[in-house]
Design an enzyme around this catalytic site. Structure first.
Site, PDB file in Angstrom:
ATOM      1  CB  CYS A   3      -0.740   0.114   1.171  1.00  0.00           C
ATOM      2  SG  CYS A   3      -0.032  -0.126   2.704  1.00  0.00           S
ATOM      3  NE  ARG A   9      -5.002   1.531   1.821  1.00  0.00           N
ATOM      4  CZ  ARG A   9      -3.999   2.028   0.419  1.00  0.00           C
ATOM      5  NH1 ARG A   9      -5.369   1.907  -0.332  1.00  0.00           N
ATOM      6  NH2 ARG A   9      -3.334   2.807   0.350  1.00  0.00           N
ATOM      7  CG  ASP A 117      -4.870   5.787   2.345  1.00  0.00           C
ATOM      8  OD1 ASP A 117      -5.350   4.795   3.533  1.00  0.00           O
ATOM      9  OD2 ASP A 117      -4.000   6.139   2.065  1.00  0.00           O
TER      10      ASP A 117
HETATM   11  P1  4NP Z   1      -1.867   2.978   4.085  1.00  0.00           P
HETATM   12  O1  4NP Z   1      -2.372   4.506   4.582  1.00  0.00           O
HETATM   13  O2  4NP Z   1      -1.636   2.562   2.613  1.00  0.00           O
HETATM   14  O3  4NP Z   1      -3.086   2.081   4.450  1.00  0.00           O
HETATM   15  O4  4NP Z   1      -1.001   2.696   5.040  1.00  0.00           O
HETATM   16  C1  4NP Z   1      -1.521   4.896   4.527  1.00  0.00           C
HETATM   17  C2  4NP Z   1      -0.473   5.717   5.927  1.00  0.00           C
HETATM   18  C3  4NP Z   1      -0.360   7.156   5.608  1.00  0.00           C
HETATM   19  C4  4NP Z   1      -0.099   7.853   4.986  1.00  0.00           C
HETATM   20  C5  4NP Z   1      -0.910   7.629   3.588  1.00  0.00           C
HETATM   21  C6  4NP Z   1      -1.820   6.425   3.419  1.00  0.00           C
HETATM   22  N1  4NP Z   1       0.619   9.155   5.241  1.00  0.00           N
HETATM   23  O5  4NP Z   1       0.346  10.049   4.481  1.00  0.00           O
HETATM   24  O6  4NP Z   1       1.181   8.794   5.676  1.00  0.00           O
END
Ligand code: 4NP
Length: 144
Positions: A3, A9, A117
């Site tokens: 991800c 995720r 997300d």
């Molecule tokens: P993930 O969600 O891709 O599902 O882990 C996110 C977690 C952190 C960030 C973006 C998406 N961030 O910009 O820090």
């Protein structure tokens, strides 16, 4: 399992798939295309929804997807179209590109459905993500 941040995720996807396969036969790891959360535990909301469903993902630590992962793994499941284009841009060969698949293609072939997300949303988003990943990982585990 890939991800963006490797805290919401893909740690869930890693924990779920790992619970469904024989660890002597299948290695499951996750990563983020971004490096902001390298070395961190999964988001507390992912830890909580995993726990609610009987999984402990607290041992996981954030890592960033790297080119050598194309050699290390047979399948690369991405959570959304943005992850897919980021990962494909790093692929060293056509063979490497063929390893990359949107994880929800397991459930909705050819439809290009994203795992949303949940980072900026509420806890319900994490429940929905968990349910999608649970269904997709059941199919992946059966195929592996
Ligand atoms: P993930 O969600 O891709 O599902 O882990 C996110 C977690 C952190 C960030 C973006 C998406 N961030 O910009 O820090």
């Amino acid at each position: 399992m890939v991800c963006l941040g490797n805290i919401c995720r893909s740690p869930l996807a890693e924990g779920i798939l790992r619970s469904k396969v024989n660890s002597n036969e299948v290695e499951v790891r996750s990563a983020g295309t971004g490096g902001w959360h390298v070395g961190e535990q999964p988001d507390p909301r992912s830890i909580a929804v995993a726990k609610k469903n009987g999984l402990d993902i607290t041992d996981q630590r954030g890592r960033q997807f790297k080119v050598s992962d194309f050699d290390a793994f047979d399948h690369i499941f991405v959570m959304d179209a943005s992850n897919k284009s980021d990962v494909l841009a790093m692929a060293p060969s056509e063979e490497a590109k063929e390893k990359v698949q949107m994880i929800l293609e397991e459930l909705f072939p050819e439809e290009h459905v994203d795992v949303p997300d949940p980072y900026y949303g509420g806890d319900r988003g994490f429940d929905q993500v968990y349910d999608m990943l649970e269904k997709a990982c059941t199919k992946i585990a059966a195929r592996l």
